[in-house]
Design a protein around this motif. Sequence first.
Motif, mmCIF file in Angstrom:
data_model
loop_
_atom_site.group_PDB
_atom_site.id
_atom_site.type_symbol
_atom_site.label_atom_id
_atom_site.label_comp_id
_atom_site.label_asym_id
_atom_site.label_seq_id
_atom_site.Cartn_x
_atom_site.Cartn_y
_atom_site.Cartn_z
ATOM 1 N N LYS A 1 21.040 36.738 -9.750
ATOM 2 C CA LYS A 1 20.543 34.989 -9.399
ATOM 3 C C LYS A 1 19.701 34.478 -9.591
ATOM 4 O O LYS A 1 18.880 34.661 -9.922
ATOM 5 C CB LYS A 1 20.621 35.320 -7.047
ATOM 6 C CG LYS A 1 21.682 34.133 -6.605
ATOM 7 C CD LYS A 1 20.957 33.999 -4.859
ATOM 8 C CE LYS A 1 21.348 34.814 -4.127
ATOM 9 N NZ LYS A 1 21.189 34.204 -2.964
ATOM 10 N N ILE A 2 20.268 33.814 -10.435
ATOM 11 C CA ILE A 2 19.756 32.650 -10.684
ATOM 12 C C ILE A 2 18.818 31.830 -9.575
ATOM 13 O O ILE A 2 18.368 30.718 -9.724
ATOM 14 C CB ILE A 2 20.255 31.541 -12.170
ATOM 15 C CG1 ILE A 2 20.898 32.916 -13.121
ATOM 16 C CG2 ILE A 2 19.127 30.793 -13.054
ATOM 17 C CD1 ILE A 2 21.243 32.133 -14.382
ATOM 18 N N TYR A 3 20.227 30.855 -9.216
ATOM 19 C CA TYR A 3 19.807 29.057 -8.031
ATOM 20 C C TYR A 3 20.335 29.390 -7.130
ATOM 21 O O TYR A 3 22.034 30.309 -7.204
ATOM 22 C CB TYR A 3 20.093 28.161 -8.936
ATOM 23 C CG TYR A 3 20.242 27.359 -8.023
ATOM 24 C CD1 TYR A 3 18.871 26.402 -8.474
ATOM 25 C CD2 TYR A 3 20.871 26.326 -8.230
ATOM 26 C CE1 TYR A 3 17.928 25.539 -7.273
ATOM 27 C CE2 TYR A 3 20.790 25.214 -7.090
ATOM 28 C CZ TYR A 3 19.307 24.478 -6.801
ATOM 29 O OH TYR A 3 19.519 23.603 -6.569
ATOM 30 N N GLU A 4 20.113 29.189 -5.988
ATOM 31 C CA GLU A 4 21.096 29.182 -4.547
ATOM 32 C C GLU A 4 21.594 27.450 -4.038
ATOM 33 O O GLU A 4 20.155 27.404 -3.565
ATOM 34 C CB GLU A 4 21.216 29.731 -3.537
ATOM 35 C CG GLU A 4 21.716 29.873 -2.632
ATOM 36 C CD GLU A 4 22.822 30.966 -1.786
ATOM 37 O OE1 GLU A 4 21.837 31.854 -1.667
ATOM 38 O OE2 GLU A 4 23.363 30.784 -1.276
ATOM 39 N N PHE B 1 24.771 32.714 -10.807
ATOM 40 C CA PHE B 1 24.463 34.023 -10.949
ATOM 41 C C PHE B 1 24.334 33.937 -13.230
ATOM 42 O O PHE B 1 24.894 33.185 -13.748
ATOM 43 C CB PHE B 1 25.582 34.848 -10.597
ATOM 44 C CG PHE B 1 25.665 35.213 -9.432
ATOM 45 C CD1 PHE B 1 24.155 36.073 -8.721
ATOM 46 C CD2 PHE B 1 26.432 34.578 -8.787
ATOM 47 C CE1 PHE B 1 24.919 35.640 -7.344
ATOM 48 C CE2 PHE B 1 26.866 35.133 -7.100
ATOM 49 C CZ PHE B 1 26.165 35.090 -6.298
ATOM 50 N N GLU B 2 23.654 34.746 -13.339
ATOM 51 C CA GLU B 2 23.822 35.095 -14.593
ATOM 52 C C GLU B 2 24.983 35.341 -15.403
ATOM 53 O O GLU B 2 24.843 36.319 -15.102
ATOM 54 C CB GLU B 2 22.690 36.018 -14.826
ATOM 55 C CG GLU B 2 21.809 36.226 -16.673
ATOM 56 C CD GLU B 2 20.691 36.750 -16.126
ATOM 57 O OE1 GLU B 2 20.751 38.232 -16.537
ATOM 58 O OE2 GLU B 2 19.453 36.708 -16.063
ATOM 59 N N GLY B 3 25.269 34.718 -16.300
ATOM 60 C CA GLY B 3 26.522 35.605 -16.555
ATOM 61 C C GLY B 3 27.016 36.719 -17.800
ATOM 62 O O GLY B 3 25.885 37.434 -17.992
ATOM 63 N N GLN C 1 29.144 30.347 -11.531
ATOM 64 C CA GLN C 1 29.476 29.260 -10.952
ATOM 65 C C GLN C 1 30.063 29.733 -9.601
ATOM 66 O O GLN C 1 31.064 29.530 -9.300
ATOM 67 C CB GLN C 1 29.373 27.691 -11.215
ATOM 68 C CG GLN C 1 29.282 26.591 -10.390
ATOM 69 C CD GLN C 1 29.596 25.885 -11.330
ATOM 70 O OE1 GLN C 1 28.302 24.860 -11.531
ATOM 71 N NE2 GLN C 1 30.646 25.166 -11.480
ATOM 72 N N TYR C 2 28.974 30.642 -8.621
ATOM 73 C CA TYR C 2 29.904 30.744 -7.567
ATOM 74 C C TYR C 2 30.425 29.476 -6.007
ATOM 75 O O TYR C 2 29.167 28.870 -5.547
ATOM 76 C CB TYR C 2 29.391 32.043 -6.932
ATOM 77 C CG TYR C 2 29.994 32.332 -5.376
ATOM 78 C CD1 TYR C 2 30.877 33.345 -5.401
ATOM 79 C CD2 TYR C 2 29.766 32.126 -3.800
ATOM 80 C CE1 TYR C 2 31.607 34.094 -4.235
ATOM 81 C CE2 TYR C 2 30.309 32.540 -2.999
ATOM 82 C CZ TYR C 2 31.671 33.385 -3.179
ATOM 83 O OH TYR C 2 31.562 33.923 -1.531
ATOM 84 N N PHE C 3 31.512 29.322 -5.690
ATOM 85 C CA PHE C 3 31.376 27.993 -5.049
ATOM 86 C C PHE C 3 31.770 28.536 -3.667
ATOM 87 O O PHE C 3 32.507 28.690 -3.017
ATOM 88 C CB PHE C 3 33.226 27.507 -5.341
ATOM 89 C CG PHE C 3 33.041 26.168 -6.667
ATOM 90 C CD1 PHE C 3 33.027 27.581 -7.878
ATOM 91 C CD2 PHE C 3 32.631 25.420 -5.981
ATOM 92 C CE1 PHE C 3 32.596 26.758 -8.594
ATOM 93 C CE2 PHE C 3 32.718 24.361 -7.194
ATOM 94 C CZ PHE C 3 32.676 25.208 -9.002
#
Length: 243
Positions: free
Chosen positions: A6-9, A16-18, A26-28
């Motif tokens: 996880k890079i940022y919430e 998340f790192e790709g 990018q998780y919605f």
Amino acid sequence: MARRKKIYEGKAKTLFEGPEPGTIVQYFKDDATAFNAEKKDVIEGKGVLNNLLSEYFMVGLGQIGVPTHFLKRLNMREQLVRSCEIVPLEVIVRNYAAGSMSKRLGIDEGTQLPRPIVEYCLKDDALGDPLVSEEHIAAFGWASQQDMEDILSLTLRVNDFMSGVMLAVGIRLIDFKIEFGRVYDGDFQRLVLADEISPDSCRLWDIETGRKLDKDVFRRDLGSLTDAYSEVARRLGVMPNTP
Ligand code: C5P
């Protein structure tokens, strides 16, 4: 699901790192927040709708030559995007007065503005994303003069595109917020449209009835947010059961 870093919430999305260097997933999320997270709820299905709608707008903008961070949608909640260095500004375009502009300047909501008005806010949750001028942006080095010229011309193109797409389905684009990122190809830097474009970050009013089809439904307790976002998706032909 494989473990990933996880890079940022954020409030509505997790990054998340790709799979490849220079990519991000990018998780919605279904989380809805308003008033700088003072009001919170979980709205089932919001993440899926925003993922699909943001894909729809980013792909369309890409087709008219606006560079975006969007690479491809991975599934109902995730999209693969190019990693970029986010310019620390929220760029707001207003076609009609509403929200904070109406409050600040005493203009009735829904009043058509003489021309689209672009505003800049500093991306800083702790400060409540304050409105800043181009003087502040230049003096504090948040973006270069060239960046600001590019941001303005891209932003106006986004506005024309989004206004037209919405008008075609009977929706008035009142205002919206976008963000930009810098990507580097060697020494060469260019700007791309980043983050998302969805009913979370736009004000969308039905032209006939004035019904609000955006996050104001949540902010102002006007009914079901999922119904409002689904209506936008339905009119645009963006269906949540698309594989
Ligand atoms: O609240 P305000 O009237 O300044 O919002 C203008 C537009 O920018 C609205 O469409 C709102 O949804 C969007 N916005 C946003 N994120 C913020 C602030 C505003 O998406 N942090």
